[in-house]
Design a protein around this motif. Structure first.
Motif, mmCIF file in Angstrom:
data_model
loop_
_atom_site.group_PDB
_atom_site.id
_atom_site.type_symbol
_atom_site.label_atom_id
_atom_site.label_comp_id
_atom_site.label_asym_id
_atom_site.label_seq_id
_atom_site.Cartn_x
_atom_site.Cartn_y
_atom_site.Cartn_z
ATOM 1 N N LEU A 81 0.825 -1.216 0.000
ATOM 2 C CA LEU A 81 0.000 0.000 0.000
ATOM 3 C C LEU A 81 0.857 1.263 0.000
ATOM 4 N N ASN A 82 1.992 1.199 0.640
ATOM 5 C CA ASN A 82 2.868 2.368 0.706
ATOM 6 C C ASN A 82 3.500 2.712 -0.636
ATOM 7 N N ILE A 83 3.472 1.769 -1.570
ATOM 8 C CA ILE A 83 4.051 2.040 -2.894
ATOM 9 C C ILE A 83 3.233 3.099 -3.629
ATOM 10 N N HIS A 84 1.905 3.002 -3.509
ATOM 11 C CA HIS A 84 1.004 3.983 -4.141
ATOM 12 C C HIS A 84 0.128 4.591 -3.049
ATOM 13 N N SER A 85 0.739 5.355 -2.177
ATOM 14 C CA SER A 85 0.031 5.867 -0.992
ATOM 15 C C SER A 85 -1.087 6.841 -1.338
ATOM 16 N N HIS A 86 -1.079 7.401 -2.559
ATOM 17 C CA HIS A 86 -2.126 8.341 -2.940
ATOM 18 C C HIS A 86 -3.395 7.629 -3.420
ATOM 19 N N LYS A 87 -3.299 6.338 -3.688
ATOM 20 C CA LYS A 87 -4.460 5.576 -4.144
ATOM 21 C C LYS A 87 -5.168 4.973 -2.936
ATOM 22 N N ARG A 88 -6.498 4.955 -2.956
ATOM 23 C CA ARG A 88 -7.242 4.599 -1.742
ATOM 24 C C ARG A 88 -8.282 3.497 -1.959
ATOM 25 N N HIS A 89 -8.134 2.720 -3.024
ATOM 26 C CA HIS A 89 -9.087 1.632 -3.274
ATOM 27 C C HIS A 89 -8.375 0.283 -3.193
ATOM 28 N N ILE A 90 -9.032 -0.674 -2.523
ATOM 29 C CA ILE A 90 -8.481 -2.024 -2.347
ATOM 30 C C ILE A 90 -9.536 -3.027 -2.782
ATOM 31 N N VAL A 91 -9.096 -4.091 -3.445
ATOM 32 C CA VAL A 91 -9.981 -5.192 -3.824
ATOM 33 C C VAL A 91 -9.568 -6.433 -3.049
ATOM 34 N N SER A 92 -10.557 -7.099 -2.449
ATOM 35 C CA SER A 92 -10.290 -8.334 -1.714
ATOM 36 C C SER A 92 -11.479 -9.273 -1.901
ATOM 37 N N SER A 93 -11.509 -10.343 -1.107
ATOM 38 C CA SER A 93 -12.615 -11.293 -1.202
ATOM 39 C C SER A 93 -13.262 -11.475 0.163
ATOM 40 N N ILE A 100 -6.441 -10.561 7.618
ATOM 41 C CA ILE A 100 -6.568 -9.627 6.502
ATOM 42 C C ILE A 100 -7.891 -8.872 6.578
ATOM 43 N N ARG A 101 -8.954 -9.609 6.821
ATOM 44 C CA ARG A 101 -10.278 -8.978 6.868
ATOM 45 C C ARG A 101 -10.343 -7.892 7.939
ATOM 46 N N ASN A 102 -9.809 -8.172 9.110
ATOM 47 C CA ASN A 102 -9.826 -7.187 10.194
ATOM 48 C C ASN A 102 -8.960 -5.977 9.869
ATOM 49 N N TYR A 103 -7.824 -6.218 9.210
ATOM 50 C CA TYR A 103 -6.948 -5.095 8.860
ATOM 51 C C TYR A 103 -7.599 -4.214 7.791
ATOM 52 N N LEU A 104 -8.290 -4.845 6.864
ATOM 53 C CA LEU A 104 -8.977 -4.061 5.836
ATOM 54 C C LEU A 104 -10.091 -3.219 6.444
ATOM 55 N N GLN A 105 -10.778 -3.764 7.449
ATOM 56 C CA GLN A 105 -11.800 -2.979 8.146
ATOM 57 C C GLN A 105 -11.174 -1.766 8.829
ATOM 58 N N LEU A 106 -9.997 -1.955 9.406
ATOM 59 C CA LEU A 106 -9.284 -0.830 10.019
ATOM 60 C C LEU A 106 -8.918 0.216 8.976
ATOM 61 N N LEU A 107 -8.492 -0.244 7.802
ATOM 62 C CA LEU A 107 -8.098 0.692 6.749
ATOM 63 C C LEU A 107 -9.285 1.521 6.251
ATOM 64 N N THR A 108 -10.493 0.946 6.293
ATOM 65 C CA THR A 108 -11.669 1.733 5.880
ATOM 66 C C THR A 108 -11.874 2.923 6.810
ATOM 67 N N GLN A 109 -11.473 2.760 8.063
ATOM 68 C CA GLN A 109 -11.585 3.875 9.018
ATOM 69 C C GLN A 109 -10.523 4.939 8.758
ATOM 70 N N LYS A 110 -9.528 4.597 7.956
ATOM 71 C CA LYS A 110 -8.464 5.542 7.625
ATOM 72 C C LYS A 110 -8.609 6.110 6.223
ATOM 73 N N GLY A 111 -9.812 5.921 5.640
ATOM 74 C CA GLY A 111 -10.085 6.554 4.356
ATOM 75 C C GLY A 111 -9.999 5.667 3.139
ATOM 76 N N TYR A 112 -9.696 4.392 3.303
ATOM 77 C CA TYR A 112 -9.651 3.486 2.163
ATOM 78 C C TYR A 112 -11.058 2.972 1.853
ATOM 79 N N ASN A 113 -11.279 2.675 0.587
ATOM 80 C CA ASN A 113 -12.524 2.051 0.155
ATOM 81 C C ASN A 113 -12.193 0.629 -0.288
ATOM 82 N N VAL A 114 -12.886 -0.351 0.305
ATOM 83 C CA VAL A 114 -12.570 -1.748 0.026
ATOM 84 C C VAL A 114 -13.745 -2.427 -0.667
ATOM 85 N N THR A 115 -13.485 -3.083 -1.792
ATOM 86 C CA THR A 115 -14.468 -3.890 -2.496
ATOM 87 C C THR A 115 -14.229 -5.352 -2.154
ATOM 88 N N PHE A 116 -15.236 -6.004 -1.553
ATOM 89 C CA PHE A 116 -15.139 -7.419 -1.194
ATOM 90 C C PHE A 116 -15.889 -8.251 -2.231
#
Length: 379
Positions: A81-93, A100-116
């Motif tokens: 994620l730090n490679i493209h820190s200006h991008k805020r969208h993540i794709v997962s399952s 991973i799921r819990n960390y992605l939930q934390l990232l949503t609180q920091k401004g990321y948008n996650v597509t499951f």
């Protein structure tokens, strides 16, 4: 007791124990120390790194050792994620491990948008599904290789090629598949991979990450010196030597073990059908599957009740990932493949190991038959 929870953890092999004992005696030094004792530990560490890299068809400079699968997942995700820190969208399952799921939930609180992604009825995520949801600001895609609850395998090579062509960092959690499936990082084309020792008869508290050496990444914590800046903390050389020894031994016999697991799986399914038991085997006819993991639905019976009754009869199984043990909410994996909350709570997981026998499987089936016939719909 009959142990059928190998997807949770495995006992250390004799070779892994011997390797740990030998390394702990003779290379106890800090691998970063400049004296000869430290230098000796550094040599053993490099030998382990080279061996691990060879087994996954990678390069030694891409191998970094960690404290286990969870830390491997977290470090790999944040590094990419730090490679493209200006991008805020993540794709997962919806099938990812809770780390991973819990960390992605934390990232949503920091401004990321996650597509499951939900996958199909077997739990499979296709490259086409991934392609449909990626955006111009997608910073990362993380899709596990093999699911720890129902054993479904994802088409990582196809997804990896798609994302490599689109220059989007891709991470895959290979904790459950290491040793069981052939992992070739050149063919799979992900940017980062996570692994764990205690799933392949190595010690707990040891894992690794492989990062494509062509990727320009930076340490998460400036000034970190261990593992080339990837992870702080004194490196556990004896644990790493034990891990790599266990993995190599398992890898060298993987075809024999795969046949063994497949045979036991077929035997279990055959016996369930023959006895016309009120049990549903998830993905019973799916070929894209880890053979040592069987997820079943105890129709009309709560999975936790079945698990405790099996334990009382001397058989150890689980109700899913051990990292979710004690949680009341049903598994997102089961919900995503179409089971409702009530049905999802009827789930138990059976997982085989290298010492599991036909007799173990027949005993399990007999006890399950007793449970299903005597419960009279109890849940």
């Amino acid at each position: 007791m009959i142990y059928l929870d190998y997807a949770s953890t495995t006992p250390m092999s004799e070779k892994a124990l011997a390797a740990y004992n030998e390394a702990a005696k003779h290379v106890f030094g800090n691998a970063s120390s400049l004296h000869d004792i430290g230098g000796n530990a550094h040599e053993w560490l490099n030998a382990a790194r080279n061996t691990f890299a060879k087994l996954i068809n990678g390069k030694s400079e891409g191998v970094f050792f960690t404290s286990g699968g969870t830390e491997s997942n977290l470090l790999a995700l944040q590094t990419l994620l730090n490679i493209h820190s200006h991008k805020r969208h993540i794709v997962s399952s919806a099938f990812e491990h809770s780390s991973i799921r819990n960390y992605l939930q934390l990232l949503t609180q920091k401004g990321y948008n996650v597509t499951f992604l939900q996958g199909d009825e077997t739990g499979t995520i296709s490259a086409a599904m991934v392609e449909r949801v990626i955006r111009h600001n997608t910073a990362l895609v993380t899709i596990q290789h093999g699911n720890s609850e129902i054993g479904v395998l994802q088409p990582i090579e196809e997804i990896g090629q798609l994302l490599k062509d689109k220059k989007i960092p891709f991470h895959t959690d290979c904790v459950q598949t290491l040793g069981k499936m052939n992992i070739d990082v050149q063919k799979m084309k992900a940017a980062a991979y996570s692994f764990s020792s205690h799933k392949v008869y190595g010690p707990k508290g040891v894992g690794s990450v492989y990062i494509d050496p062509t990727i320009d990444w930076k340490p998460l914590i400036p000034g970190t010196s261990h593992e080339n800046g990837f992870r702080p903390g004194t490196v556990d050389v004896p644990g790493i030597c034990s891990f790599v020894t266990a993995f190599k031994d398992f890898y060298n016999q993987r075809e024999k073990y795969h046949q063994h697991f497949t045979h036991l799986r077929q035997l279990f399914i055959h016996e369930i059908k023959k006895r016309d038991m009120n049990i549903t085997v998830i993905n019973h006819d799916c070929h894209n599957q880890l053979p040592h993991i069987i997820g079943i639905m105890m129709n009309q019976m709560e999975g936790q009740y079945a698990m405790l009754e099996l334990n009382r009869k001397g058989i150890a199984v689980s109700t899913g990932s051990a990292c979710q043990a004690g949680m009341q909410s049903p598994s997102p994996t089961l919900l995503s493949i179409g089971y409702d909350t009530e049905k999802a709570r009827q789930f138990i997981r059976i997982s085989f190991g290298i010492k599991t026998t036909e007799a173990d499987i027949l005993t399990l089936v007999s006890v399950l038959e007793q449970l299903t016939t005597s419960s009279d719909g109890k849940d």
